[in-house]
Design an enzyme around this catalytic site. Structure first.
Site, PDB file in Angstrom:
ATOM      1  N   ASP A  30      -1.200  39.719  73.030  1.00 10.89           N
ATOM      2  CA  ASP A  30       0.121  39.704  72.131  1.00 10.89           C
ATOM      3  C   ASP A  30      -0.167  40.724  70.985  1.00 10.89           C
ATOM      4  O   ASP A  30      -1.236  41.044  70.539  1.00 10.89           O
ATOM      5  CB  ASP A  30       0.379  38.363  71.406  1.00 10.89           C
ATOM      6  CG  ASP A  30       1.729  38.303  70.932  1.00 10.89           C
ATOM      7  OD1 ASP A  30       2.540  39.409  71.257  1.00 10.89           O
ATOM      8  OD2 ASP A  30       2.213  37.549  70.437  1.00 10.89           O
ATOM      9  N   ASN A  32       1.213  44.312  70.955  1.00  8.37           N
ATOM     10  CA  ASN A  32       1.164  45.713  71.480  1.00  8.37           C
ATOM     11  C   ASN A  32       2.506  46.454  70.591  1.00  8.37           C
ATOM     12  O   ASN A  32       2.136  47.564  70.212  1.00  8.37           O
ATOM     13  CB  ASN A  32       1.492  46.007  73.060  1.00  8.37           C
ATOM     14  CG  ASN A  32       0.246  45.310  73.858  1.00  8.37           C
ATOM     15  OD1 ASN A  32      -0.746  45.209  73.186  1.00  8.37           O
ATOM     16  ND2 ASN A  32       0.453  45.119  75.010  1.00  8.37           N
ATOM     17  N   GLY A  33       3.767  45.765  70.452  1.00  2.00           N
ATOM     18  CA  GLY A  33       4.676  46.214  69.983  1.00  2.00           C
ATOM     19  C   GLY A  33       4.479  46.722  68.230  1.00  2.00           C
ATOM     20  O   GLY A  33       4.605  47.506  67.887  1.00  2.00           O
ATOM     21  N   TRP A  35       1.668  46.834  66.925  1.00  2.00           N
ATOM     22  CA  TRP A  35       0.680  47.849  66.820  1.00  2.00           C
ATOM     23  C   TRP A  35       1.437  49.155  66.891  1.00  2.00           C
ATOM     24  O   TRP A  35       1.119  50.371  66.196  1.00  2.00           O
ATOM     25  CB  TRP A  35      -0.476  47.526  68.150  1.00  2.00           C
ATOM     26  CG  TRP A  35      -1.348  48.677  67.970  1.00  2.00           C
ATOM     27  CD1 TRP A  35      -2.726  48.494  67.288  1.00  2.00           C
ATOM     28  CD2 TRP A  35      -1.714  49.909  68.585  1.00  2.00           C
ATOM     29  NE1 TRP A  35      -3.553  49.730  67.392  1.00  2.00           N
ATOM     30  CE2 TRP A  35      -2.750  50.574  68.358  1.00  2.00           C
ATOM     31  CE3 TRP A  35      -0.673  50.903  69.362  1.00  2.00           C
ATOM     32  CZ2 TRP A  35      -3.405  51.888  68.666  1.00  2.00           C
ATOM     33  CZ3 TRP A  35      -1.286  51.972  69.517  1.00  2.00           C
ATOM     34  CH2 TRP A  35      -2.368  52.609  69.209  1.00  2.00           C
ATOM     35  N   HIS A  47       1.822  49.564  74.577  1.00  2.00           N
ATOM     36  CA  HIS A  47       1.184  48.905  75.960  1.00  2.00           C
ATOM     37  C   HIS A  47       0.038  49.660  76.463  1.00  2.00           C
ATOM     38  O   HIS A  47      -0.607  48.876  77.101  1.00  2.00           O
ATOM     39  CB  HIS A  47       2.140  48.597  76.841  1.00  2.00           C
ATOM     40  CG  HIS A  47       3.383  47.853  76.487  1.00  2.00           C
ATOM     41  ND1 HIS A  47       3.212  46.595  75.747  1.00  2.00           N
ATOM     42  CD2 HIS A  47       4.759  47.899  75.941  1.00  2.00           C
ATOM     43  CE1 HIS A  47       4.279  45.906  75.493  1.00  2.00           C
ATOM     44  NE2 HIS A  47       5.119  46.635  75.937  1.00  2.00           N
ATOM     45  N   SER A  75       5.627  38.104  81.520  1.00  2.00           N
ATOM     46  CA  SER A  75       6.281  36.857  81.438  1.00  2.00           C
ATOM     47  C   SER A  75       7.469  36.885  82.107  1.00  2.00           C
ATOM     48  O   SER A  75       8.309  37.800  82.111  1.00  2.00           O
ATOM     49  CB  SER A  75       6.147  35.889  80.476  1.00  2.00           C
ATOM     50  OG  SER A  75       7.277  36.503  79.583  1.00  2.00           O
ATOM     51  N   GLU A  77       9.920  35.653  80.900  1.00  2.00           N
ATOM     52  CA  GLU A  77      11.070  35.820  79.864  1.00  2.00           C
ATOM     53  C   GLU A  77      10.869  37.432  79.435  1.00  2.00           C
ATOM     54  O   GLU A  77      12.036  37.802  78.931  1.00  2.00           O
ATOM     55  CB  GLU A  77      10.727  35.049  78.676  1.00  2.00           C
ATOM     56  CG  GLU A  77      10.903  33.598  78.673  1.00  2.00           C
ATOM     57  CD  GLU A  77       9.908  32.966  79.559  1.00  2.00           C
ATOM     58  OE1 GLU A  77       8.751  33.074  79.686  1.00  2.00           O
ATOM     59  OE2 GLU A  77      10.306  31.826  80.233  1.00  2.00           O
ATOM     60  N   LEU A 141     -16.618  38.727  89.187  1.00  2.00           N
ATOM     61  CA  LEU A 141     -15.701  38.455  88.331  1.00  2.00           C
ATOM     62  C   LEU A 141     -14.124  38.085  89.180  1.00  2.00           C
ATOM     63  O   LEU A 141     -13.973  39.269  89.720  1.00  2.00           O
ATOM     64  CB  LEU A 141     -15.603  39.319  87.250  1.00  2.00           C
ATOM     65  CG  LEU A 141     -14.324  39.079  86.183  1.00  2.00           C
ATOM     66  CD1 LEU A 141     -14.455  37.944  85.305  1.00  2.00           C
ATOM     67  CD2 LEU A 141     -14.034  40.351  85.399  1.00  2.00           C
ATOM     68  N   SER A 210       3.479  29.892  74.647  1.00  2.00           N
ATOM     69  CA  SER A 210       4.549  30.688  75.284  1.00  2.00           C
ATOM     70  C   SER A 210       4.622  30.484  76.637  1.00  2.00           C
ATOM     71  O   SER A 210       4.572  31.463  77.436  1.00  2.00           O
ATOM     72  CB  SER A 210       4.522  32.134  74.708  1.00  2.00           C
ATOM     73  OG  SER A 210       4.410  32.431  73.519  1.00  2.00           O
TER      74      SER A 210
HETATM   75  C1  FPP Z   1       2.713  41.524  74.356  1.00  2.00           C
HETATM   76  O1  FPP Z   1       2.731  42.311  73.176  1.00  2.00           O
HETATM   77  C2  FPP Z   1       2.339  42.373  75.514  1.00  2.00           C
HETATM   78  C3  FPP Z   1       3.046  42.380  76.511  1.00  2.00           C
HETATM   79  C4  FPP Z   1       4.185  41.592  77.029  1.00  2.00           C
HETATM   80  C5  FPP Z   1       2.597  43.386  77.697  1.00  2.00           C
HETATM   81  C6  FPP Z   1       1.299  43.476  78.266  1.00  2.00           C
HETATM   82  C7  FPP Z   1       1.061  44.560  78.774  1.00  2.00           C
HETATM   83  C8  FPP Z   1      -0.221  45.359  78.613  1.00  2.00           C
HETATM   84  C9  FPP Z   1      -1.677  44.931  77.966  1.00  2.00           C
HETATM   85  C10 FPP Z   1      -0.553  46.583  79.397  1.00  2.00           C
HETATM   86  C11 FPP Z   1      -0.141  46.568  80.904  1.00  2.00           C
HETATM   87  C12 FPP Z   1      -0.916  45.991  81.711  1.00  2.00           C
HETATM   88  C13 FPP Z   1      -0.869  45.434  82.927  1.00  2.00           C
HETATM   89  C14 FPP Z   1      -1.939  45.106  83.671  1.00  2.00           C
HETATM   90  C15 FPP Z   1       0.782  45.334  83.312  1.00  2.00           C
HETATM   91  P1  FPP Z   1       4.338  42.401  72.680  1.00  2.00           P
HETATM   92  O2  FPP Z   1       4.951  43.753  73.108  1.00  2.00           O
HETATM   93  O3  FPP Z   1       5.044  41.152  72.664  1.00  2.00           O
HETATM   94  O4  FPP Z   1       3.793  42.962  70.880  1.00  2.00           O
HETATM   95  P2  FPP Z   1       4.839  42.227  69.809  1.00  2.00           P
HETATM   96  O5  FPP Z   1       4.873  40.832  69.709  1.00  2.00           O
HETATM   97  O6  FPP Z   1       3.982  43.029  68.578  1.00  2.00           O
HETATM   98  O7  FPP Z   1       6.104  42.999  70.038  1.00  2.00           O
END
Ligand code: FPP
Length: 254
Positions: A30, A32-33, A35, A47, A75, A77, A141, A210
């Site tokens: 969690d 990425n957004g 960041w 991402h 997910s 969602e 793994l 979640s």
């Molecule tokens: C949550 O951060 C992250 C996700 C919903 C997507 C995760 C995807 C990757 C790590 C890269 C893609 C890899 C594959 C294997 C598909 P968020 O966007 O909810 O962050 P935030 O809560 O800060 O907005």
């Protein structure tokens, strides 16, 4: 002394008793957004940075001898996000498989998918099929990607399969038990009977599950960190595992 060193894995500054190493670690990637916002780039770049972090965690999990690593990538969602973001995540998946599949395979990693990935874009389905087929006989793994995954739907799906067995006189209601439920979840027979996660890690300061592995998490240890996923390093991962090995798990007993 020699026996002590043999039983202890020393990487960087960490000392982990191999006997206590978790077999299965699951991760909610969690942040990425956030960041992306902090770093003034678009969400897809966030991402992408998350994907780079994920690559490093896979490597460290493998070095540590963890048998199963599960990541929550998308997910049920997450479809509520913009078409651009959803499309971007699946394009990243295609890019990831194209650039990493050889290395994963050379390192004996077996890829599995938890979730109904038939609903995702065709190019991503094809990439996944290739990754599954290429790595199916590997026995290092096991890297499980939860994709279009939701735990409640996973449980309903298992219940329907079991109800069908009852309806067709294959089993009696009395035969239904915990093992049978586990068998029909995505983590069950179809993906090699993955043991329940010993440890679930969530990044970005949020402290909830979640809809992730709700049946399987009954006795999992939980660990939360404020690090945003793209900033999460293999050393932090390993320090959480070291801390986990010091916890006392009782599974409801004394
Ligand atoms: C949550 O951060 C992250 C996700 C919903 C997507 C995760 C995807 C990757 C790590 C890269 C893609 C890899 C594959 C294997 C598909 P968020 O966007 O909810 O962050 P935030 O809560 O800060 O907005």
């Amino acid at each position: 002394m020699a026996a002590f060193w043999a039983a202890t894995l020393l990487i960087g500054e960490f000392m982990i008793d191999k006997e206590l190493m978790p077999k299965h670690v699951a991760v909610i990637m969690d942040g990425n957004g956030r960041w992306a916002t902090l770093n003034k780039v678009n969400r897809i770049s966030g991402h992408n940075a998350g994907m780079l972090a994920m690559k490093e965690i896979i490597k460290r999990a493998d070095i540590l001898g963890i048998k199963y690593l599960t990541v929550y990538a998308f997910s049920t969602e997450n479809w509520k996000r913009s078409a651009e973001e959803v499309g971007g995540i699946f394009s990243l998946l295609v890019k990831y498989v194209a650039s990493e599949l050889n290395e994963l395979n050379e390192n004996n990693v077996r890829v599995k998918i938890l979730g109904d990935y038939s609903k995702i874009p065709k190019a991503a389905v094809n990439s996944i099929d290739k990754a599954l087929e290429t790595t199916k006989n590997n026995d290092g793994l096991q890297f499980n990607i939860a994709l279009n995954y939701g735990s409640r739907l996973e449980i309903i799906r298992a219940v329907k399969k079991i109800a069908d067995l009852v309806k067709n006189d294959k089993i009696e209601i009395e035969d239904i038990d915990e093992d049978m439920m586990s068998k029909y979840l995505y983590t069950g027979e179809e993906n090699g009977s993955i043991p329940d996660p010993d440890l679930i890690i969530r990044t970005s300061g949020e402290e909830r599950l979640s809809n992730f592995l709700l049946w399987q998490c009954a006795y999992s240890e939980l660990a939360f960190t404020d690090s945003l996923w793209p900033d999460f390093t293999p050393d932090e991962f390993e320090s959480i595992i070291e801390e986990y090995t010091k916890r006392h798990r009782r599974f409801g007993g004394r």
